[in-house]
Motif scaffolding. Structure first.
Motif, PDB file in Angstrom:
ATOM      1  N   ALA A 169      42.432  35.891  38.363  1.00 58.70           N
ATOM      2  CA  ALA A 169      41.431  35.068  39.063  1.00 58.70           C
ATOM      3  C   ALA A 169      41.868  33.609  39.209  1.00 58.70           C
ATOM      4  CB  ALA A 169      40.095  35.160  38.333  1.00 58.70           C
ATOM      5  N   GLY A 170      42.627  33.086  38.239  1.00 68.46           N
ATOM      6  CA  GLY A 170      43.067  31.696  38.313  1.00 68.46           C
ATOM      7  C   GLY A 170      44.089  31.464  39.416  1.00 68.46           C
ATOM      8  N   GLU A 171      44.657  32.554  39.930  1.00 65.44           N
ATOM      9  CA  GLU A 171      45.716  32.469  40.946  1.00 65.44           C
ATOM     10  C   GLU A 171      45.123  32.411  42.362  1.00 65.44           C
ATOM     11  OE1 GLU A 171      48.760  31.991  40.429  1.00 65.44           O
ATOM     12  OE2 GLU A 171      49.833  32.676  42.198  1.00 65.44           O
ATOM     13  N   LEU A 172      43.845  32.693  42.430  1.00 67.59           N
ATOM     14  CA  LEU A 172      43.157  32.823  43.722  1.00 67.59           C
ATOM     15  C   LEU A 172      43.374  31.629  44.642  1.00 67.59           C
ATOM     16  CD1 LEU A 172      41.346  35.172  44.409  1.00 67.59           C
ATOM     17  CD2 LEU A 172      39.382  33.785  43.740  1.00 67.59           C
ATOM     18  N   LYS A 173      43.171  30.441  44.034  1.00 71.38           N
ATOM     19  CA  LYS A 173      43.215  29.226  44.862  1.00 71.38           C
ATOM     20  C   LYS A 173      44.628  28.879  45.304  1.00 71.38           C
ATOM     21  CE  LYS A 173      42.278  26.761  40.568  1.00 71.38           C
ATOM     22  NZ  LYS A 173      41.995  28.046  39.961  1.00 71.38           N
ATOM     23  N   HIS A 174      45.615  29.654  44.845  1.00 75.67           N
ATOM     24  CA  HIS A 174      46.993  29.386  45.260  1.00 75.67           C
ATOM     25  C   HIS A 174      47.383  30.215  46.484  1.00 75.67           C
ATOM     26  CE1 HIS A 174      47.582  26.908  41.741  1.00 75.67           C
ATOM     27  NE2 HIS A 174      47.000  27.866  41.025  1.00 75.67           N
ATOM     28  N   GLY A 175      46.436  30.753  47.158  1.00 79.08           N
ATOM     29  CA  GLY A 175      46.752  31.508  48.372  1.00 79.08           C
ATOM     30  C   GLY A 175      45.692  32.507  48.790  1.00 79.08           C
ATOM     31  N   PRO A 176      45.439  33.532  47.964  1.00 75.69           N
ATOM     32  CA  PRO A 176      44.592  34.632  48.443  1.00 75.69           C
ATOM     33  C   PRO A 176      43.171  34.237  48.835  1.00 75.69           C
ATOM     34  CG  PRO A 176      45.321  34.990  46.154  1.00 75.69           C
ATOM     35  CD  PRO A 176      46.024  33.790  46.645  1.00 75.69           C
ATOM     36  N   ILE A 177      42.692  33.111  48.331  1.00 77.26           N
ATOM     37  CA  ILE A 177      41.311  32.726  48.667  1.00 77.26           C
ATOM     38  C   ILE A 177      41.160  32.520  50.179  1.00 77.26           C
ATOM     39  CG2 ILE A 177      41.499  30.205  48.348  1.00 77.26           C
ATOM     40  CD1 ILE A 177      38.785  30.594  46.675  1.00 77.26           C
ATOM     41  N   ALA A 178      42.284  32.294  50.886  1.00 74.71           N
ATOM     42  CA  ALA A 178      42.243  32.145  52.348  1.00 74.71           C
ATOM     43  C   ALA A 178      41.677  33.407  53.006  1.00 74.71           C
ATOM     44  CB  ALA A 178      43.640  31.870  52.870  1.00 74.71           C
ATOM     45  N   LEU A 179      41.762  34.561  52.307  1.00 76.73           N
ATOM     46  CA  LEU A 179      41.293  35.825  52.882  1.00 76.73           C
ATOM     47  C   LEU A 179      39.801  36.057  52.686  1.00 76.73           C
ATOM     48  CD1 LEU A 179      44.262  38.032  51.649  1.00 76.73           C
ATOM     49  CD2 LEU A 179      43.762  37.444  54.023  1.00 76.73           C
ATOM     50  N   ILE A 180      39.191  35.255  51.843  1.00 74.49           N
ATOM     51  CA  ILE A 180      37.770  35.489  51.537  1.00 74.49           C
ATOM     52  C   ILE A 180      36.906  34.925  52.664  1.00 74.49           C
ATOM     53  CG2 ILE A 180      35.900  35.133  49.860  1.00 74.49           C
ATOM     54  CD1 ILE A 180      38.220  36.735  48.624  1.00 74.49           C
ATOM     55  N   GLU A 181      36.032  35.767  53.189  1.00 77.25           N
ATOM     56  CA  GLU A 181      35.103  35.327  54.243  1.00 77.25           C
ATOM     57  C   GLU A 181      33.777  36.042  54.029  1.00 77.25           C
ATOM     58  OE1 GLU A 181      37.199  36.489  57.779  1.00 77.25           O
ATOM     59  OE2 GLU A 181      36.775  38.599  57.421  1.00 77.25           O
ATOM     60  N   LYS A 182      32.825  35.789  54.908  1.00 76.32           N
ATOM     61  CA  LYS A 182      31.492  36.376  54.741  1.00 76.32           C
ATOM     62  C   LYS A 182      31.586  37.915  54.625  1.00 76.32           C
ATOM     63  CE  LYS A 182      26.834  35.729  56.501  1.00 76.32           C
ATOM     64  NZ  LYS A 182      26.367  37.077  56.402  1.00 76.32           N
ATOM     65  N   GLY A 183      31.050  38.439  53.559  1.00 78.27           N
ATOM     66  CA  GLY A 183      31.002  39.894  53.386  1.00 78.27           C
ATOM     67  C   GLY A 183      32.201  40.506  52.677  1.00 78.27           C
ATOM     68  N   THR A 184      33.243  39.728  52.387  1.00 80.97           N
ATOM     69  CA  THR A 184      34.409  40.309  51.678  1.00 80.97           C
ATOM     70  C   THR A 184      33.948  40.859  50.323  1.00 80.97           C
ATOM     71  OG1 THR A 184      35.830  38.641  52.669  1.00 80.97           O
ATOM     72  CG2 THR A 184      36.729  39.820  50.776  1.00 80.97           C
ATOM     73  N   ILE A 185      34.411  42.066  50.011  1.00 74.86           N
ATOM     74  CA  ILE A 185      33.982  42.692  48.753  1.00 74.86           C
ATOM     75  C   ILE A 185      34.902  42.242  47.617  1.00 74.86           C
ATOM     76  CG2 ILE A 185      33.600  44.883  47.534  1.00 74.86           C
ATOM     77  CD1 ILE A 185      31.719  44.461  49.909  1.00 74.86           C
ATOM     78  N   VAL A 186      34.284  41.740  46.553  1.00 76.85           N
ATOM     79  CA  VAL A 186      35.054  41.321  45.373  1.00 76.85           C
ATOM     80  C   VAL A 186      34.472  42.010  44.140  1.00 76.85           C
ATOM     81  CG1 VAL A 186      35.649  39.382  43.862  1.00 76.85           C
ATOM     82  CG2 VAL A 186      35.704  39.079  46.344  1.00 76.85           C
ATOM     83  N   ILE A 187      35.348  42.679  43.392  1.00 74.06           N
ATOM     84  CA  ILE A 187      34.939  43.278  42.119  1.00 74.06           C
ATOM     85  C   ILE A 187      35.482  42.353  41.033  1.00 74.06           C
ATOM     86  CG2 ILE A 187      34.994  45.370  40.688  1.00 74.06           C
ATOM     87  CD1 ILE A 187      34.044  45.950  43.574  1.00 74.06           C
ATOM     88  N   ALA A 188      34.581  41.797  40.220  1.00 75.48           N
ATOM     89  CA  ALA A 188      35.013  40.804  39.222  1.00 75.48           C
ATOM     90  C   ALA A 188      34.790  41.345  37.817  1.00 75.48           C
ATOM     91  CB  ALA A 188      34.229  39.514  39.417  1.00 75.48           C
ATOM     92  N   LEU A 189      35.820  41.246  36.982  1.00 79.86           N
ATOM     93  CA  LEU A 189      35.668  41.682  35.592  1.00 79.86           C
ATOM     94  C   LEU A 189      35.585  40.450  34.703  1.00 79.86           C
ATOM     95  CD1 LEU A 189      37.759  43.964  37.027  1.00 79.86           C
ATOM     96  CD2 LEU A 189      37.409  44.918  34.789  1.00 79.86           C
ATOM     97  N   ALA A 190      34.569  40.414  33.838  1.00 77.89           N
ATOM     98  CA  ALA A 190      34.376  39.218  32.998  1.00 77.89           C
ATOM     99  C   ALA A 190      33.997  39.635  31.579  1.00 77.89           C
ATOM    100  CB  ALA A 190      33.293  38.340  33.610  1.00 77.89           C
ATOM    101  N   THR A 191      34.930  40.336  30.922  1.00 79.14           N
ATOM    102  CA  THR A 191      34.614  40.813  29.561  1.00 79.14           C
ATOM    103  C   THR A 191      35.207  39.911  28.476  1.00 79.14           C
ATOM    104  OG1 THR A 191      36.610  42.159  29.328  1.00 79.14           O
ATOM    105  CG2 THR A 191      34.719  43.216  30.376  1.00 79.14           C
ATOM    106  N   GLN A 192      36.102  39.027  28.857  1.00 84.47           N
ATOM    107  CA  GLN A 192      36.825  38.251  27.836  1.00 84.47           C
ATOM    108  C   GLN A 192      36.073  36.951  27.534  1.00 84.47           C
ATOM    109  OE1 GLN A 192      39.906  39.725  26.370  1.00 84.47           O
ATOM    110  NE2 GLN A 192      38.628  41.314  27.301  1.00 84.47           N
TER     111      GLN A 192
END
Ligand code: M6R
Length: 608
Positions: free
Chosen positions: A499-522
C-alpha cells in the motif's frame, strides 16, 4: 499437464483406463486417448477435447483387450488436435506410446529417424519414441525401450505396449512422475495415485531412469543397466473419497472448506503445548541450524506467495536473513549459495519443473535443502535433504487453496523450530504462538460462516475488468495471493500492491468505481493502511476491507468491511486469505467460469 495410465490384468482395459484418466483430469488437458491390444492387434482411439469425447468414441467403436495405455495431453509441441493426441504409434502400428514431459533433442532424433525411412504424422516430440523403439526392437520390448531412452534427452514418463509381446507393458520415468500400482493379478502405471486408487493401494515409486516391466504374472523393476531392482511397496492410506467432490458444487469450494482439517492435520504431532517442536523427517541438527547464515525460499505461484509470508515470519522469529525467489528466476541467476545457505523449496505437487531445477542448483553448490510438499514420494521430497509434508490431502482444483494454508503452517513450524533451537525468541513467546496456532482451525471455521458480505460484493462487482489488492507487511503477502486467485479463476485483471508503494505510480489508475480490496490486520501498520485507503477513497475507489474484530473504525473509511476473529498477528494470513479465496470463487461463479479447471492452466507444471 499430461496424465498417464496403463493397465495389465484380467479386466477389460478400456474402462479401467478411462476411469484412471478421469482421476487425472485435475492436471489439466486438451485431448485424450487410449491404445489397447485387441487379439494381437493394436487399436488406438484418441481425440481432442474432454474425456467425454473419447468415451463417446469408444462407445461407438469399443476396443476389447486386457492390456492398454491411456493418456490425457496438455499440449507443448503442436496444437491440441486429434493427430497430436497420444498414444503415438510406429508406422506398422505395432508399438504404441504415451508420454508426459518433453524430449528436448526430438528434432535431431526426428531427422535421424527420417533418414532411416521413418515417416512422421504429428508435430509432437513424442512421436520419435515409438519409431525409436521400433528401430531398436529385436524381440524384447524392455531392451528396445532402454535403447530408445538412452538416445533421448529431456524429461519423460512413458508407457509402451506392443503387439509383438501382447501381454506386456514397459514404462520408465525421468523428471516426470510415474507410480506403479500392484493389485491382485493386475498391475498399473499412473502419473498420480488417485488414478489407480479404485483398484489398489499398493504402489512402487519409480526413481529417475527406473523401468518397470509388467505382465499378468507380475511386475519387474529394473535399472537402466537392465539389473533387477528390489523396492518396498508403499501402502496408500488416504481414501478415494478424499479425491471426490463430497457434496460441494466444485472441488475448489470443497477444498476451501477442508482448510480447518488440513491445518489441524499439518500441525498434528508437530505442535503441542509445553513440548518442543519435533519434525520427524527433518534431521538438521542444532549445530547446522546455528551455522546457517542465509535462507533462500524458492517456489512458483501460490507456493511462492506462501514463501513471501515465510520470509517475514522466519526473519522475525530467527533473525536469519531470508531471500524469497521465483524458481524460474532463481535457477538462471547464478545465486550466491554455499554450505552455510539453507534452501527451502515449497511445492504442493512436488513435481514443478522450475522448483525441482532450483533445488538441484542449490544442491550442486552444497546447500542443504528442506522441501515442503503435499505429495509423498514426489520428486522434491526424494531429492531434498529434509522434508516437511503438508497434510492437505489431494488438491484437485487447479487454484490452490488448502495447500496454501498448510504451506503457511509449515512456514510457521519451521520458523518456530529454528527459533527454538537458536533461542532467538523466549520460550513463553513460542508457547503463545503455538497456542494461537492450535486455535486456528476453529477460527477458520468461523471465517467460513461469514460469506454473505463476499457474495453480495461479488454479485455487484463481477463485471469489473480490473481490481486492486492492497496491504502492508504480511497483508501485502496475502494480497499477492488474493490477486492471483482472482486472476486464475475469474479472469479479472488484478494487481497486488504494497500500500505504501501506491503513490509511486499505481494510484494514477484509481478512478471513480475502481474496486480495491484492502487488508488491514497488522496492528502497527493499521493507521498507515487507513491513510492509504483514504488516498484511494478520495479518488473514487469502492473499497472492501478486511480487519480484525474490534477495529471497526475502519468502517468510516471504506464501503464494506469484513472482520476476522483475532489471533496473533503473524498468523493473520491463515485467516485473511480465506475470504479472498471465497471472493474469487463467487466472482468466478457469477461470471460462469470453469472454477476447477480455469482456461490455459494446469494443476502441475512439470515442464519449464
Ligand atoms: O505444485 P506447486 O506448488 O509447485 O505449483 C506451483 C504453482 O504452479 C501453483 O501454485 C499455481 O500457481 C496454482 N495454480 C495457484 O493456484
Amino acid at each position: 499437464m499430461c496424465g498417464i495410465v496403463g493397465y495389465v490384468g484380467n479386466k477389460q482395459a478400456a474402462p479401467v483406463l478411462i476411469n484412471g484418466l478421469s482421476k487425472l483430469e485435475y492436471r489439466g488437458y486438451d485431448s485424450a486417448g487410449v491404445a489397447i491390444i485387441e487379439e494381437d492387434i493394436l487399436k488406438v482411439s484418441k481425440c481432442k477435447g474432454r474425456l467425454a469425447n473419447l468415451e463417446a468414441k469408444l462407445e461407438k467403436a469399443p476396443i476389447k483387450g486386457v492390456v492398454g495405455i491411456g493418456h490425457t495431453r496438455w499440449a507443448t509441441h503442436g496444437e491440441p488436435s486429434d493427430l497430436n493426441s497420444h498414444p503415438h504409434s510406429n508406422t506398422k502400428e505395432t508399438i504404441s506410446v504415451v508420454h508426459n514431459g518433453i524430449i528436448e533433442n526430438y528434432i535431431h532424433l526426428r531427422e535421424w529417424l527420417t533418414s532411416k525411412g521413418y515417416k512422421f504424422e504429428s508435430e509432437t516430440d513424442t512421436e520419435v519414441i515409438p519409431h525409436l523403439v521400433d528401430y531398436y526392437y529385436d524381440g524384447n520390448l524392455e531392451a528396445a525401450v532402454m535403447k530408445a531412452v538412452s538416445k533421448m534427452e529431456g524429461s519423460y514418463a512413458i508407457g509402451v505396449v506392443t503387439t509383438y509381446e501382447p501381454g506386456k507393458l514397459v514404462a520408465v520415468r525421468k523428471d516426470s512422475p510415474l507410480v506403479v500400482g500392484v493389485g491382485k493379478g493386475e498391475y498399473f502405471i499412473a502419473s498420480d495415485i488417485p488414478a489407480i486408487l479404485n483398484y489398489t493401494r499398493d504402489v512402487y515409486f519409480l526413481n529417475d531412469k527406473e523401468f518397470v516391466v509388467m505382465t499378468s504374472e507380475g511386475v519387474k523393476l529394473m535399472s537402466d543397466e537392465g539389473d533387477e531392482i528390489k523396492k518396498d511397496i508403499f501402502h496408500v492410506t488416504w481414501d478415494a473419497d478424499a479425491a471426490e467432490k463430497g457434496g460441494y458444487e466444485h472441488f475448489m469450494l470443497k477444498e476451501i472448506h477442508e482448510q480447518p482439517k488440513a491445518i489441524r492435520d499439518t500441525m498434528t504431532s508437530r505442535i503441542a503445548l509445553g513440548k518442543d517442536i519435533t519434525l520427524d523427517k527433518i534431521t538438521i541438527t542444532k549445530e547446522q541450524i546455528a551455522n546457517i547464515d542465509k535462507i533462500y525460499i524458492v517456489a512458483c505461484g501460490t507456493a511462492y506467495h506462501a514463501g513471501v509470508v515465510g520470509k517475514y515470519v522466519i526473519e522475525k522469529l530467527t533473525r536469519i536473513p531470508v531471500e524469497i525467489d521465483i524458481a524460474s528466476e532463481f535457477r538462471y541467476r547464478n545465486p550466491i549459495i554455499d554450505k552455510r545457505t539453507l534452501m527451502i523449496v515449497i511445492s504442493q505437487s512436488g513435481e514443478t519443473a522450475d522448483t525441482l531445477a532450483a533445488l538441484r542448483e542449490a544442491k550442486k553448490s552444497s546447500a542443504r535443502v528442506i522441501a515442503i510438499t503435499n505429495v509423498v514420494g514426489s520428486s522434491v521430497s526424494r531429492e531434498a535433504d529434509d522434508v516437511l509434508y503438508t497434510w492437505a490431502g489431494p488438491e484437485i482444483a487447479v487454484a490452490s487453496t488448502k495447500a496454501y494454508v498448510t504451506q503457511l503452517i509449515a512456514m510457521y513450524i519451521i520458523a518456530l523450530f529454528f527459533a527454538q533451537n537458536k533461542k532467538t525468541v523466549s520460550d513463553e513467546a513460542i508457547e503463545e504462538i503455538k497456542e494461537a496456532m492450535l486455535s486456528l482451525p476453529e477460527k477458520v471455521e468461523e471465517v467460513l460462516t461469514n460469506k454473505e458480505v463476499l457474495q453480495r460484493f461479488a454479485s455487484k462487482t463481477y463485471m469489473h475488468k480490473d481490481m486492486f489488492f492492497l496491504g502492508r507487511g504480511l497483508d501485502y503477502a496475502v494480497a499477492m495471493e488474493g490477486s492471483l486467485k482472482l486472476k486464475e479463476i475469474s479472469y479479472i485483471h488484478s494487481e497486488a500492491y504494497a500500500a505504501g508503494e501506491l503513490k509511486h505510480g499505481p494510484i494514477a489508475l484509481i478512478e471513480k468505481g475502481t474496486i480495491v480490496i484492502a487488508l488491514a490486520t497488522q496492528e502497527e501498520l493499521f493507521e498507515k493502511m487507513v491513510s492509504n485507503i483514504k488516498e484511494v477513497k478520495t479518488r473514487g475507489a469502492n473499497v472492501l476491507a478486511f480487519a480484525f474484530e474490534g477495529n471497526d473504525t475502519i468502517e468510516k473509511t471504506v464501503d464494506s468491511a469484513l472482520y476476522l476473529p483475532r489471533t496473533n498477528e503473524i498468523l493473520a494470513p491463515v485467516l485473511s486469505v480465506v475470504p479472498l479465496q471465497l471472493l474469487s470463487y463467487y466472482m468466478s461463479i457469477q461470471k460462469g467460469c470453469d472454477v476447477d479447471k480455469p482456461r490455459n492452466l494446469a494443476k502441475s507444471v512439470t515442464v519449464e
